[in-house]
Scaffold this motif. Sequence first.
Motif, PDB file in Angstrom:
ATOM      1  N   THR A  64       0.796  -1.229   0.000  1.00  0.00           N
ATOM      2  CA  THR A  64       0.000   0.000   0.000  1.00  0.00           C
ATOM      3  C   THR A  64       0.833   1.285   0.000  1.00  0.00           C
ATOM      4  OG1 THR A  64      -1.813  -1.123   1.124  1.00  0.00           O
ATOM      5  CG2 THR A  64      -1.806   1.259   1.225  1.00  0.00           C
TER       6      THR A  64
ATOM      7  N   CYS B 149      -9.811   3.698  -1.482  1.00  0.00           N
ATOM      8  CA  CYS B 149      -9.326   3.495  -0.107  1.00  0.00           C
ATOM      9  C   CYS B 149     -10.219   2.542   0.672  1.00  0.00           C
ATOM     10  CB  CYS B 149      -9.229   4.833   0.623  1.00  0.00           C
ATOM     11  SG  CYS B 149      -7.868   5.881   0.061  1.00  0.00           S
TER      12      CYS B 149
ATOM     13  N   LEU C  74      -9.520  -0.967  -0.461  1.00  0.00           N
ATOM     14  CA  LEU C  74      -8.267  -1.417   0.148  1.00  0.00           C
ATOM     15  C   LEU C  74      -8.459  -1.730   1.629  1.00  0.00           C
ATOM     16  CD1 LEU C  74      -5.292  -1.849  -0.614  1.00  0.00           C
ATOM     17  CD2 LEU C  74      -4.861   0.497   0.111  1.00  0.00           C
TER      18      LEU C  74
ATOM     19  N   SER D 185      -5.890   1.753   5.088  1.00  0.00           N
ATOM     20  CA  SER D 185      -5.740   2.478   3.821  1.00  0.00           C
ATOM     21  C   SER D 185      -5.000   3.794   4.039  1.00  0.00           C
ATOM     22  CB  SER D 185      -7.110   2.765   3.197  1.00  0.00           C
ATOM     23  OG  SER D 185      -7.891   3.593   4.050  1.00  0.00           O
TER      24      SER D 185
END
Length: 260
Positions: free
Chosen positions: A105, A133, A136, A143
Motif C-alpha cells: 500500500t 481506499c 483497500l 488504507s
Amino acid sequence: MTPIMIAALGLLMVATAFLSGLFGMAGGLILIGVLLALMPLPTAMVLHAITQMASNGWRAFLWRAHIRWRPVANYMVGAAVALAAWSLTRYVPDKPLALLMLGATPFMARLLPANIKPDPDRLWQGTVYGTICMGLMLMTGVSGPLLDTFFLGGDFGRREKVATKAMCQLVSHFTKLVYFGGIIDQAASLDPVLAGVAIAASMLGTTLARRILEAMTDQQFIAWSNKLITTIACYYIAYGGWLLVRTPVLAAFEKGGGSP
C-alpha cells in the motif's frame, strides 16, 4: 483469550494508538498485522475496526477545531460506493494476500506521478479516493498511506491533516465493522471485555500523543512518517511472501527428507 494475552494486546493498542496520534498512521498498520497473526481474518478485522474507531474518533474529537469537513463528506460518498460494490460479492481475502497488499500500500501511493495533486474539496476526486481506499480497507484492514495522497493538493498543516484524516478513517473503520461484523457469510463476533480494553487503550494512546504532536514541526512530521511506514511495509511484504510460499517450501523439504 487469556487475561495475559488481553493485557498484552491492550499495551500494544496503547502503543499503536500513540503512533497514530503522532502521525495519523502507522499504528493501525502495525496492529492489523499482529491481529492477523493471532486470529482469523474476520475477527481480526472486527477488533481492528473497533480499536481504530476509538482511536480515530477520539483523535478527531481532540483536534475537532482543525477538521476540514468538505473533504470528509466527499470521501464518505466514495466509501458508500465501495461498500455497496463489495457487499455484492462478500469477498474475504486470505491472510497472505492481505499481508502482501498491506505492505504494498505505501509503495502504491508513492508510485503516483509527482505532478498529480488531488484536490480534497472536489466531489469527484473525493469519490474516487474514497472508493479506492475503502476497497483497500476491506482487503487489508488499513488504507492510511494511500489516503495520505488525498490531501496532497490541499493546504493542510499537520494538525488539519491528522484531524481530517481521523474523521475519514472513522468512516472507513465503521464501514469495515459493518462489512466483517454483519454482511459477510462468516461474520465475526467479539469478546466484549476485549472490545472494552481496545477502546480504552486506543483513547489513552491517542491522548498521550497530543503534546508531542504539538511540539513537532511539519518537516519532522513528514520525515518520521516516511521512515516508519517504509520499514513496516517492507516487513509485511516479507511476512506475507513467506506465508504464501511456506506450505510448498515445507512440503518440498519433507519430500526431500523422506526420499531414499
